[in-house]
Design a protein around this motif. Sequence first.
Motif, PDB file in Angstrom:
ATOM      1  N   ARG A  41     -26.076  32.583  36.807  1.00  0.00           N
ATOM      2  CA  ARG A  41     -25.727  33.566  37.666  1.00  0.00           C
ATOM      3  C   ARG A  41     -25.639  34.956  36.565  1.00  0.00           C
ATOM      4  O   ARG A  41     -25.182  35.453  35.800  1.00  0.00           O
ATOM      5  CB  ARG A  41     -24.209  33.351  37.614  1.00  0.00           C
ATOM      6  N   ARG A  46     -17.834  33.839  38.703  1.00  0.00           N
ATOM      7  CA  ARG A  46     -18.226  33.730  37.322  1.00  0.00           C
ATOM      8  C   ARG A  46     -19.724  34.100  37.256  1.00  0.00           C
ATOM      9  O   ARG A  46     -20.463  33.338  37.597  1.00  0.00           O
ATOM     10  CB  ARG A  46     -17.631  32.296  36.714  1.00  0.00           C
ATOM     11  N   LYS A  47     -20.289  34.525  35.799  1.00  0.00           N
ATOM     12  CA  LYS A  47     -21.373  34.957  35.552  1.00  0.00           C
ATOM     13  C   LYS A  47     -21.968  34.591  34.369  1.00  0.00           C
ATOM     14  O   LYS A  47     -21.004  33.972  33.337  1.00  0.00           O
ATOM     15  CB  LYS A  47     -21.472  36.274  35.485  1.00  0.00           C
ATOM     16  N   GLY A  48     -23.358  34.600  34.058  1.00  0.00           N
ATOM     17  CA  GLY A  48     -23.844  33.990  32.872  1.00  0.00           C
ATOM     18  C   GLY A  48     -24.240  32.756  33.278  1.00  0.00           C
ATOM     19  O   GLY A  48     -24.874  32.282  34.248  1.00  0.00           O
ATOM     20  N   LEU A  49     -24.154  31.740  32.236  1.00  0.00           N
ATOM     21  CA  LEU A  49     -24.440  30.478  32.642  1.00  0.00           C
ATOM     22  C   LEU A  49     -22.967  29.548  32.695  1.00  0.00           C
ATOM     23  O   LEU A  49     -22.227  29.842  32.170  1.00  0.00           O
ATOM     24  CB  LEU A  49     -25.163  29.748  31.471  1.00  0.00           C
ATOM     25  N   ILE A  50     -22.880  29.106  33.924  1.00  0.00           N
ATOM     26  CA  ILE A  50     -21.634  28.494  34.574  1.00  0.00           C
ATOM     27  C   ILE A  50     -21.594  27.075  34.417  1.00  0.00           C
ATOM     28  O   ILE A  50     -20.578  26.651  34.674  1.00  0.00           O
ATOM     29  CB  ILE A  50     -21.367  28.938  35.915  1.00  0.00           C
ATOM     30  N   HIS A  94     -27.047  26.593  37.723  1.00  0.00           N
ATOM     31  CA  HIS A  94     -26.145  27.189  37.146  1.00  0.00           C
ATOM     32  C   HIS A  94     -26.339  28.654  36.310  1.00  0.00           C
ATOM     33  O   HIS A  94     -25.473  29.052  35.293  1.00  0.00           O
ATOM     34  CB  HIS A  94     -25.883  26.192  35.861  1.00  0.00           C
ATOM     35  N   GLU A 131     -17.070  35.569  31.626  1.00  0.00           N
ATOM     36  CA  GLU A 131     -15.798  35.629  31.594  1.00  0.00           C
ATOM     37  C   GLU A 131     -15.036  35.186  30.446  1.00  0.00           C
ATOM     38  O   GLU A 131     -13.866  35.493  30.103  1.00  0.00           O
ATOM     39  CB  GLU A 131     -15.042  35.431  32.871  1.00  0.00           C
ATOM     40  N   ASN A 156     -19.395  30.974  30.302  1.00  0.00           N
ATOM     41  CA  ASN A 156     -19.601  31.647  31.141  1.00  0.00           C
ATOM     42  C   ASN A 156     -18.969  33.088  30.553  1.00  0.00           C
ATOM     43  O   ASN A 156     -18.428  33.227  29.734  1.00  0.00           O
ATOM     44  CB  ASN A 156     -19.014  31.371  32.353  1.00  0.00           C
ATOM     45  N   TYR A 170     -28.388  33.706  25.594  1.00  0.00           N
ATOM     46  CA  TYR A 170     -28.001  32.288  25.301  1.00  0.00           C
ATOM     47  C   TYR A 170     -29.016  31.919  24.500  1.00  0.00           C
ATOM     48  O   TYR A 170     -30.432  32.016  24.708  1.00  0.00           O
ATOM     49  CB  TYR A 170     -27.755  31.562  26.455  1.00  0.00           C
ATOM     50  N   ASN A 204     -25.821  39.639  34.766  1.00  0.00           N
ATOM     51  CA  ASN A 204     -24.898  39.740  35.994  1.00  0.00           C
ATOM     52  C   ASN A 204     -25.143  40.919  36.722  1.00  0.00           C
ATOM     53  O   ASN A 204     -25.012  42.028  36.458  1.00  0.00           O
ATOM     54  CB  ASN A 204     -23.325  39.875  35.240  1.00  0.00           C
TER      55      ASN A 204
END
Length: 634
Positions: A444, A498-502, A442, A410, A408, A427, A484
């Motif tokens: 975000r 939390r952001k991105g792929l979690i 998943h 962060e 993710n 990614y 995000n």
Amino acid sequence: SWPCWARWHEQDTFLAQDWLLTRLPFPSRFNWSELSPLGLWGRTLGLQTENSQFLLEGMPFRIFGGSLHYFRVPREYWEDRMLKMRACGLNTLTTYVPWNLHEKERGKFDFSKNLDLRAFLSLAAKNGLWVILRPGPYICSEWDLGGLPSWLLQDPEMQLRTTYRGFTEAVDAYFDRLMRVVYKKGGPIIAVQVENEYGSYAKDPNYMTYVKMALLNRGIVELLMTSDNKNGLSFGLVEGALATVNFQKLEPGLLKYLDTVQKDQPKMVMEYWTGWFDNWGGPHYVFDADEMVNTVASILKTGASINLYMFHGGTNFGFMNGALEADEYKSDVTSYDYDAVLTEAGDYTSKFFKLRQLFSMVIGQPLPLPPMIESKASYGAILLHQYISLWDVLPALLQPIKSELPVNMENLQLNESLGQPHGYVLYETVIFGGGHLHSRDHVRDRAQVFVNTMYVGELDYNTVELSIPEGQQGFRQLRLLVENRGRVNYGLALNEQRKGLIGDIFLNKTPLRNFKMYSLEMKPAFMKSLQRVSGWSTVPDYFVGPAFFRGRLWIEQQPQDTFLKLQGWEKGVVFVNGQNLGRYWKIGPQETLYLPGPWLRRGGNEIVIFEERTAGRIIQSVDIPYLGRTQYVD
């Protein structure tokens, strides 16, 4: 033609005929002209409460306040907005303090340039405005994560807004620095707010006492306050702090309800909402000016003090907008116009003149003349003549982070291992066929999916699966460009931002592995390097992103405020002379981005646009904003 002050006087005379304002029986008129910050610099008593009234240095005082956030307004315009507050009849300025701007990286503090809070407070004193400081640590304010730094979420056990040790240690370090910077006994600060709307969160009964003591232990001696809506009022109290209330509609008995939680204390509306904020995909909310001023008049009639939230909203520049997550996730637009007393660009509205008339009647003396209006410019069409594809930027400027599992945002090993707070992450992994791609929720917050450079579709909260086409034998690159869109700033889900792929992404029920991750935070250093990279080409008649586009705005005279209209563009971010103006999105409601004149220069001005999908060829510089179709607040 008449000078501007004459036209304003004509407007005031017209407003004096308003039926309600000329007939409401107000409490005794109140003249606070002798109670100025510079005149009482050596004060000893400060703001106190005595039964149902405030006392300032022992003299009766009422707070006529307005919210103005230094971090949402170019520094060059701070004083202009303050002078307009005085001209409206206000005597107090309230401001939040965004922790996530002042400590973007743990232990590295920034109180310079547009974040020079000490200069902002000194300017308020110079212009005769007292200050109510709202330092948080949580501020809400439709601001990313309510002002909390995203690096706090690196801790998988983090419990924000509680006495969890990992959180309080970070708050203590921040308050140590913040209070040394801004607090000076005898300055313009007359009150300090303890946290913000904690009654709507209330996960830890010991937390408000902790925040109160964190302030007192760092030398704060001014009056402490809390701030909550009616439903959270009794849950957000802390002993030793005056409770205040937030609302827009004055329900019968609402102010008297304060007596049930604290008897024999002055009443104050900390946030009287003068308008409302907007979300992408929704309407532009407006609040009727007559209804607003009538409610303010009714509040003042009771003898209560008031703070107008917002007096001037400003702009969520960069990637700093917040979001809501109730029934569904909704991110806030770039403009924080808020349908406030002043517009996003600081211009007067009918609300200003109606409130000016009202406060003049209550104060019982002439008010300062309103400052001149800043002119706006229409610079016309701007050609974006060159572009470079994101795929060409990757090898030139970005080094990937490699991991077996998706990481993710962060927790990416960036910024001295403090992660990435904002922007995008690409990614990338290898696949050997097509099939059924499933996100398991998943993503975000929004991912564009590509096979090599071919666009396949999008994944977000509503779309969690896609079909990946079969290709020729051999490996292909599966790419997910994840944005995000802004962290939730209000509610009980702060710990889940939390952001991105979690988590894992699945292809044919098999989790994908061995990722390369490219950070697209788009910091100033990256944008400067982007201008020098080779590979920029002439924009073709039709092009599908993601890509960067650039052009130049030439200005002959002194630059003025303007608004950029991006008709024909789909979704992305605009940079002018390295300044991130914020996001645009064709779904609206917002159609223009505010470009402050101080961020422009005579001669050439570099414009760079990151467009996610469909690009236009030109953008328009216009002299009026387009904030979208309007809908009245219920």
